[in-house]
Design an enzyme around this catalytic site. Structure first.
Site, PDB file in Angstrom:
ATOM      1  N   PHE A   1      10.317  19.561 -17.539  1.00 36.53           N
ATOM      2  CA  PHE A   1      10.411  18.228 -16.947  1.00 36.53           C
ATOM      3  C   PHE A   1       9.530  17.197 -17.645  1.00 36.53           C
ATOM      4  O   PHE A   1       9.112  16.214 -17.048  1.00 36.53           O
ATOM      5  CB  PHE A   1      10.117  18.277 -15.443  1.00 36.53           C
TER       6      PHE A   1
ATOM      7  N   GLU B   1      20.507  13.230 -15.967  1.00 29.89           N
ATOM      8  CA  GLU B   1      19.442  13.677 -15.062  1.00 29.89           C
ATOM      9  C   GLU B   1      18.610  12.486 -14.593  1.00 29.89           C
ATOM     10  O   GLU B   1      18.170  12.435 -13.435  1.00 29.89           O
ATOM     11  CB  GLU B   1      18.548  14.688 -15.771  1.00 29.89           C
TER      12      GLU B   1
ATOM     13  N   ARG C   1       0.835  -1.201   0.000  1.00 33.27           N
ATOM     14  CA  ARG C   1       0.000   0.000   0.000  1.00 33.27           C
ATOM     15  C   ARG C   1       0.872   1.254   0.000  1.00 33.27           C
ATOM     16  O   ARG C   1       1.828   1.352   0.762  1.00 33.27           O
ATOM     17  CB  ARG C   1      -0.941   0.022   1.204  1.00 33.27           C
TER      18      ARG C   1
ATOM     19  N   ASP D   1      -7.364  10.834  -3.142  1.00 28.31           N
ATOM     20  CA  ASP D   1      -8.036  10.891  -4.430  1.00 28.31           C
ATOM     21  C   ASP D   1      -8.356  12.338  -4.797  1.00 28.31           C
ATOM     22  O   ASP D   1      -8.652  13.167  -3.927  1.00 28.31           O
ATOM     23  CB  ASP D   1      -9.339  10.079  -4.370  1.00 28.31           C
TER      24      ASP D   1
ATOM     25  N   LEU E   1       6.783  -0.073  -7.123  1.00 25.01           N
ATOM     26  CA  LEU E   1       6.482  -0.670  -8.414  1.00 25.01           C
ATOM     27  C   LEU E   1       7.754  -1.155  -9.105  1.00 25.01           C
ATOM     28  O   LEU E   1       7.789  -2.289  -9.622  1.00 25.01           O
ATOM     29  CB  LEU E   1       5.753   0.349  -9.295  1.00 25.01           C
TER      30      LEU E   1
ATOM     31  N   GLY F   1      -7.529   9.915 -17.112  1.00 23.86           N
ATOM     32  CA  GLY F   1      -7.095  11.295 -16.992  1.00 23.86           C
ATOM     33  C   GLY F   1      -6.115  11.559 -15.876  1.00 23.86           C
ATOM     34  O   GLY F   1      -6.362  12.405 -15.024  1.00 23.86           O
TER      35      GLY F   1
ATOM     36  N   CYS G   1      -6.015   2.058  -7.930  1.00 22.59           N
ATOM     37  CA  CYS G   1      -6.559   3.013  -6.968  1.00 22.59           C
ATOM     38  C   CYS G   1      -8.028   2.633  -6.808  1.00 22.59           C
ATOM     39  O   CYS G   1      -8.320   1.446  -6.616  1.00 22.59           O
ATOM     40  CB  CYS G   1      -6.341   4.454  -7.454  1.00 22.59           C
TER      41      CYS G   1
ATOM     42  N   LEU H   1      -8.260   5.353 -12.823  1.00 21.74           N
ATOM     43  CA  LEU H   1      -8.307   6.395 -13.845  1.00 21.74           C
ATOM     44  C   LEU H   1      -7.394   7.579 -13.553  1.00 21.74           C
ATOM     45  O   LEU H   1      -7.220   8.435 -14.429  1.00 21.74           O
ATOM     46  CB  LEU H   1      -9.751   6.908 -14.002  1.00 21.74           C
TER      47      LEU H   1
END
Length: 247
Positions: free
Chosen positions: A226, A233, A121, A126, A143, A195, A158, A162
């Site tokens: 960025f 970098e 976790r 959100d 990850l 999105g 999540c 999305l």
């Protein structure tokens, strides 16, 4: 069944319920799903909707990475193990998200243990780009560790899959897979229409940059800043990950 060409829907037999939660933003909602989608559209300013009543849905992004919505019941874990060879689950939800949808997280974690799936976790709030920005390094660290272990696919989720989950996947591809932000963003959103907040990813990239007291404030930088980083970098930006806990 499939709702899109590469997005899998796992049907839920549990009927949705309509109890109210004060943290959501709509007026006189008739269902939790409508309530959540109104809040998402208002805060994220995008047209996408969650369909909790249809069950868990997900999209294979790479041969090792899946992005999707929350598992709703232990049987969803069985499906991920059996059908997708998932060995790790990275959950980005806060406790309040899980409580809102009345998910029995303890039973899901127990099923993960039974099937030898590592459940991790990294909560982020959100609809909150600042929370996402600050949480991205640790989430991406988990990850990257899971993918590097190579024991199976990683399922990142999540609530709806999305915003927070795709943002973590995009940041991982940007920071660790030698591609620029726009390419990573377009690659994921072409497979899973969603999105995620690109500015939050750019901000997190800025935060990982060398600690320079003369560095221009992020808010003063042009919108394209960025979105791409050089090899040196990228190496510099990845150095802080070495000291982050994996889960």
């Amino acid at each position: 069944m499939k709702s899109m060409s590469n997005t899998i829907m796992v049907s839920s037999k549990t009927p949705s319920r309509s109890s109210k939660v004060s943290c959501m933003l709509s007026e006189n909602p008739t269902t939790k799903m409508e309530e959540y989608n109104i809040a998402m559209k208002k805060m994220m300013r995008n047209p996408y909707e969650d369909h909790h009543d249809l069950g868990m849905n997900y999209t294979l992004i790479t041969d090792k990475l899946i992005v999707g919505s929350q598992p709703q019941k232990p049987e969803d874990i069985d499906h991920l193990k059996r059908e997708e060879d998932v060995a790790y689950i990275l959950n980005l939800q806060q406790d309040r998200d899980i409580e809102y949808w009345e998910i029995d997280l303890k039973s899901i974690i127990k099923r993960c243990r039974d099937l030898e799936i590592r459940h991790m976790r990294r909560p982020a709030r959100d609809f909150d780009p600042d929370s996402l920005r600050s949480g991205l390094p640790k989430a991406v660290s988990s990850l990257e560790w899971a993918i590097s272990e190579g024991k199976g696919k990683v399922y990142v989720h999540c609530t709806a899959g999305l915003e927070r989950a795709p943002a973590v996947a995009i940041a991982y591809m940007f920071w660790f897979c030698d591609i620029d932000l726009n390419t990573a963003y377009n690659r994921l959103t072409s497979k899973r229409p969603c999105g995620p907040n690109k500015s939050a990813i750019r901000g997190a990239t800025y935060d990982l940059a060398e600690n320079d007291p003369w560095k221009e404030p992020f808010e003063n930088l042009p919108g394209h800043a960025f979105e791409g980083i050089s090899n040196w970098e990228r190496k510099l930006g990845n150095e802080p990950f070495e000291n982050l806990p994996m889960c």
